[in-house]
Design a protein around this motif. Sequence first.
Motif, PDB file in Angstrom:
ATOM      1  N   GLY A   1      36.379   1.716  13.828  1.00  7.44           N
ATOM      2  CA  GLY A   1      36.021   2.764  14.777  1.00  7.44           C
ATOM      3  C   GLY A   1      34.581   3.234  14.708  1.00  7.44           C
ATOM      4  N   LYS A   2      33.757   2.638  13.849  1.00  3.27           N
ATOM      5  CA  LYS A   2      32.359   3.060  13.747  1.00  3.27           C
ATOM      6  C   LYS A   2      31.657   2.860  15.091  1.00  3.27           C
ATOM      7  CE  LYS A   2      28.144   2.546  11.005  1.00  3.27           C
ATOM      8  NZ  LYS A   2      27.508   1.954   9.804  1.00  3.27           N
ATOM      9  N   ILE A   3      30.772   3.806  15.422  1.00  8.65           N
ATOM     10  CA  ILE A   3      30.081   3.775  16.707  1.00  8.65           C
ATOM     11  C   ILE A   3      28.635   3.332  16.510  1.00  8.65           C
ATOM     12  CG2 ILE A   3      29.301   5.180  18.653  1.00  8.65           C
ATOM     13  CD1 ILE A   3      31.720   6.984  18.173  1.00  8.65           C
ATOM     14  N   TYR A   4      28.182   2.436  17.372  1.00  6.99           N
ATOM     15  CA  TYR A   4      26.802   1.965  17.378  1.00  6.99           C
ATOM     16  C   TYR A   4      26.203   2.223  18.758  1.00  6.99           C
ATOM     17  CZ  TYR A   4      28.160  -0.647  13.175  1.00  6.99           C
ATOM     18  OH  TYR A   4      28.621  -0.992  11.931  1.00  6.99           O
ATOM     19  N   ASN A   5      24.909   1.973  18.876  1.00  6.83           N
ATOM     20  CA  ASN A   5      24.240   2.056  20.166  1.00  6.83           C
ATOM     21  C   ASN A   5      23.233   0.920  20.250  1.00  6.83           C
ATOM     22  OD1 ASN A   5      21.978   3.035  22.108  1.00  6.83           O
ATOM     23  ND2 ASN A   5      23.699   4.409  22.522  1.00  6.83           N
ATOM     24  N   LYS A   6      23.324   0.142  21.315  1.00  7.42           N
ATOM     25  CA  LYS A   6      22.466  -1.036  21.452  1.00  7.42           C
ATOM     26  C   LYS A   6      20.983  -0.676  21.473  1.00  7.42           C
ATOM     27  CE  LYS A   6      24.946  -2.434  25.031  1.00  7.42           C
ATOM     28  NZ  LYS A   6      25.427  -3.221  26.196  1.00  7.42           N
TER      29      LYS A   6
ATOM     30  N   PHE B   1      19.577   2.626  20.292  1.00  8.51           N
ATOM     31  CA  PHE B   1      19.121   3.544  19.263  1.00  8.51           C
ATOM     32  C   PHE B   1      19.657   3.249  17.869  1.00  8.51           C
ATOM     33  CE2 PHE B   1      19.145   5.754  23.338  1.00  8.51           C
ATOM     34  CZ  PHE B   1      17.834   6.178  23.414  1.00  8.51           C
ATOM     35  N   MET B   2      20.829   2.650  17.777  1.00  6.95           N
ATOM     36  CA  MET B   2      21.419   2.359  16.465  1.00  6.95           C
ATOM     37  C   MET B   2      22.206   1.056  16.539  1.00  6.95           C
ATOM     38  SD  MET B   2      23.572   4.976  14.020  1.00  6.95           S
ATOM     39  CE  MET B   2      25.108   4.790  14.917  1.00  6.95           C
ATOM     40  N   PRO B   3      21.515  -0.072  16.737  1.00  9.82           N
ATOM     41  CA  PRO B   3      22.211  -1.350  16.880  1.00  9.82           C
ATOM     42  C   PRO B   3      22.754  -1.855  15.554  1.00  9.82           C
ATOM     43  CG  PRO B   3      19.853  -1.706  16.823  1.00  9.82           C
ATOM     44  CD  PRO B   3      20.052  -0.206  16.816  1.00  9.82           C
ATOM     45  N   PRO B   4      23.779  -2.704  15.587  1.00  6.93           N
ATOM     46  CA  PRO B   4      24.270  -3.331  14.350  1.00  6.93           C
ATOM     47  C   PRO B   4      23.256  -4.356  13.847  1.00  6.93           C
ATOM     48  CG  PRO B   4      25.339  -4.313  16.255  1.00  6.93           C
ATOM     49  CD  PRO B   4      24.513  -3.163  16.780  1.00  6.93           C
ATOM     50  N   LYS B   5      23.353  -4.700  12.567  1.00 12.22           N
ATOM     51  CA  LYS B   5      22.429  -5.682  12.003  1.00 12.22           C
ATOM     52  C   LYS B   5      22.630  -7.044  12.639  1.00 12.22           C
ATOM     53  CE  LYS B   5      22.300  -3.230   7.577  1.00 12.22           C
ATOM     54  NZ  LYS B   5      22.677  -3.273   6.137  1.00 12.22           N
ATOM     55  N   VAL B   6      23.898  -7.375  12.910  1.00  9.21           N
ATOM     56  CA  VAL B   6      24.234  -8.627  13.596  1.00  9.21           C
ATOM     57  C   VAL B   6      24.861  -8.262  14.932  1.00  9.21           C
ATOM     58  CG1 VAL B   6      25.604 -10.752  13.512  1.00  9.21           C
ATOM     59  CG2 VAL B   6      24.631  -9.803  11.402  1.00  9.21           C
ATOM     60  N   GLU B   7      24.398  -8.883  16.001  1.00 10.03           N
ATOM     61  CA  GLU B   7      24.855  -8.528  17.343  1.00 10.03           C
ATOM     62  C   GLU B   7      26.379  -8.593  17.464  1.00 10.03           C
ATOM     63  OE1 GLU B   7      23.991  -9.759  22.033  1.00 10.03           O
ATOM     64  OE2 GLU B   7      23.062 -10.861  20.390  1.00 10.03           O
TER      65      GLU B   7
ATOM     66  N   VAL C   1      28.708  -7.267  15.782  1.00 12.43           N
ATOM     67  CA  VAL C   1      29.486  -7.332  14.532  1.00 12.43           C
ATOM     68  C   VAL C   1      29.268  -6.030  13.761  1.00 12.43           C
ATOM     69  CG1 VAL C   1      29.841  -8.528  12.344  1.00 12.43           C
ATOM     70  CG2 VAL C   1      29.317  -9.838  14.401  1.00 12.43           C
ATOM     71  N   CYS C   2      30.343  -5.421  13.306  1.00 13.27           N
ATOM     72  CA  CYS C   2      30.263  -4.161  12.573  1.00 13.27           C
ATOM     73  C   CYS C   2      29.612  -4.364  11.203  1.00 13.27           C
ATOM     74  CB  CYS C   2      31.659  -3.552  12.412  1.00 13.27           C
ATOM     75  SG  CYS C   2      31.683  -2.004  11.472  1.00 13.27           S
ATOM     76  N   ASP C   3      28.644  -3.521  10.870  1.00 12.01           N
ATOM     77  CA  ASP C   3      27.970  -3.603   9.575  1.00 12.01           C
ATOM     78  C   ASP C   3      28.938  -3.345   8.425  1.00 12.01           C
ATOM     79  OD1 ASP C   3      25.660  -3.910  11.056  1.00 12.01           O
ATOM     80  OD2 ASP C   3      24.914  -1.877  10.671  1.00 12.01           O
ATOM     81  N   ASP C   4      29.909  -2.457   8.636  1.00  9.82           N
ATOM     82  CA  ASP C   4      30.781  -2.003   7.553  1.00  9.82           C
ATOM     83  C   ASP C   4      31.944  -2.939   7.263  1.00  9.82           C
ATOM     84  OD1 ASP C   4      29.133   0.137   7.312  1.00  9.82           O
ATOM     85  OD2 ASP C   4      30.544   1.634   8.085  1.00  9.82           O
ATOM     86  N   CYS C   5      32.634  -3.381   8.334  1.00 11.72           N
ATOM     87  CA  CYS C   5      33.851  -4.173   8.092  1.00 11.72           C
ATOM     88  C   CYS C   5      33.800  -5.580   8.684  1.00 11.72           C
ATOM     89  CB  CYS C   5      35.079  -3.428   8.629  1.00 11.72           C
ATOM     90  SG  CYS C   5      35.147  -3.320  10.432  1.00 11.72           S
ATOM     91  N   GLY C   6      32.739  -5.908   9.416  1.00 15.27           N
ATOM     92  CA  GLY C   6      32.584  -7.260   9.944  1.00 15.27           C
ATOM     93  C   GLY C   6      33.419  -7.575  11.168  1.00 15.27           C
ATOM     94  N   SER C   7      34.070  -6.544  11.728  1.00 17.14           N
ATOM     95  CA  SER C   7      34.912  -6.779  12.905  1.00 17.14           C
ATOM     96  C   SER C   7      34.088  -6.775  14.189  1.00 17.14           C
ATOM     97  CB  SER C   7      36.009  -5.709  12.993  1.00 17.14           C
ATOM     98  OG  SER C   7      36.878  -5.809  11.885  1.00 17.14           O
ATOM     99  N   GLU C   8      34.731  -7.179  15.267  1.00 17.26           N
ATOM    100  CA  GLU C   8      34.064  -7.285  16.568  1.00 17.26           C
ATOM    101  C   GLU C   8      33.766  -5.906  17.145  1.00 17.26           C
ATOM    102  OE1 GLU C   8      34.973  -9.100  21.042  1.00 17.26           O
ATOM    103  OE2 GLU C   8      36.568  -8.828  19.573  1.00 17.26           O
ATOM    104  N   LEU C   9      32.614  -5.774  17.782  1.00 21.52           N
ATOM    105  CA  LEU C   9      32.260  -4.553  18.493  1.00 21.52           C
ATOM    106  C   LEU C   9      32.553  -4.738  19.984  1.00 21.52           C
ATOM    107  CD1 LEU C   9      28.820  -3.706  16.824  1.00 21.52           C
ATOM    108  CD2 LEU C   9      31.100  -2.965  16.143  1.00 21.52           C
ATOM    109  N   PHE C  10      32.918  -3.649  20.640  1.00 21.64           N
ATOM    110  CA  PHE C  10      33.218  -3.727  22.075  1.00 21.64           C
ATOM    111  C   PHE C  10      32.737  -2.452  22.762  1.00 21.64           C
ATOM    112  CE2 PHE C  10      36.559  -1.098  20.497  1.00 21.64           C
ATOM    113  CZ  PHE C  10      37.011  -0.341  21.562  1.00 21.64           C
ATOM    114  N   GLN C  11      32.623  -2.526  24.085  1.00 22.17           N
ATOM    115  CA  GLN C  11      32.236  -1.355  24.877  1.00 22.17           C
ATOM    116  C   GLN C  11      33.439  -0.850  25.646  1.00 22.17           C
ATOM    117  OE1 GLN C  11      29.009  -1.841  27.780  1.00 22.17           O
ATOM    118  NE2 GLN C  11      28.248   0.156  27.138  1.00 22.17           N
ATOM    119  N   ARG C  12      33.712   0.455  25.521  1.00 14.46           N
ATOM    120  CA  ARG C  12      34.861   1.038  26.201  1.00 14.46           C
ATOM    121  C   ARG C  12      34.608   1.112  27.711  1.00 14.46           C
ATOM    122  NH1 ARG C  12      35.953   6.583  23.028  1.00 14.46           N
ATOM    123  NH2 ARG C  12      34.206   7.107  24.387  1.00 14.46           N
TER     124      ARG C  12
END
Length: 216
Positions: A138-143, A145-151, A153-164
Motif C-alpha cells: 500500500g505504499k504511495i509513490y509519485n512519478k 515528486f517521489m518516484p520508486p527506484k525501479v519503475e 516496482v515498490c522499493d519496500d516489498c518489490g511488488s507491482e505499482l499501479f494507478q487507481r
Amino acid sequence: MLKQKNLIFVGAPGAGKGTFSALLLERHPMAHISTGDILRDEVKRDTELGREAAKLMKEGKLVPDEVIAGMVRERLAQPDCDNGFILDGFPRTIRQAELLEEALSSLGRKLDRVVYFKVDDDVILKRLTARLNCRKCGKIYNKLFMPPKVENVCDDCGSELFQRPDDSLETAKSRLEVFYRQTSPLIDYYRKQGLMLEITETDKDKICAVLAAELE
C-alpha cells in the motif's frame, strides 16, 4: 519530545499530509489516525459502531458525523494516543470539529495545533494524477515528486505499482472542489481559535524544519 503533540493535519488530497505524518512518526512515538482506517477496522472487528456504519454503506448512505466521531473517540482513548496523535482526514467540517472537541473533552485531552498544508492547485493536480500505489503493502509513490527506484516496482516489498482509477484528472479536480467547499470554513474556524499553523513551503526539508521549530 514534542511539546505540541495532539495535532490535526489539514490539506487538500495530495497536499502531503500522509508523507509528513510518516516523517514525524519516525522521530516521535505518536498515533497516526485516519478515519478511513478506523472505519475499516470497526467494520472488520464487527463492533456496534462498525455494524451501524456497514449497514449505512451497504444502503448507499453516508455515515453520519456522530458515528464517525464516536469511532474517533474510541480510537483516541487507546493507550498509544497518550504520546500524542495526528488526526489525518478528520475533522472535515465545523460540525465534525465540534464533535471532536466534545470527544477530546470527555477524554481529558486537548488539541494543541492544526497544521494546514497549503499547496497550489496546479501542484496538487500534478501530484494526484501522477500517484502510484503498491498492490501489496500500500505504499504511495509519485512519478514526479517521489518516484520508486525501479519503475513500477515498490522499493519496500518489490511488488507491482499501479494507478487507481480515481486518480484521473477529472476526479482530482472534483476532489479538490469538495475539499474547498467542505474544509475552507474549518480553516477559518481553527484560525480564530489561534490553533492554526499554515505551511506554504513546497520543499520537504524546509517543511520538516518548520514543523520541528513550531511544535517543539
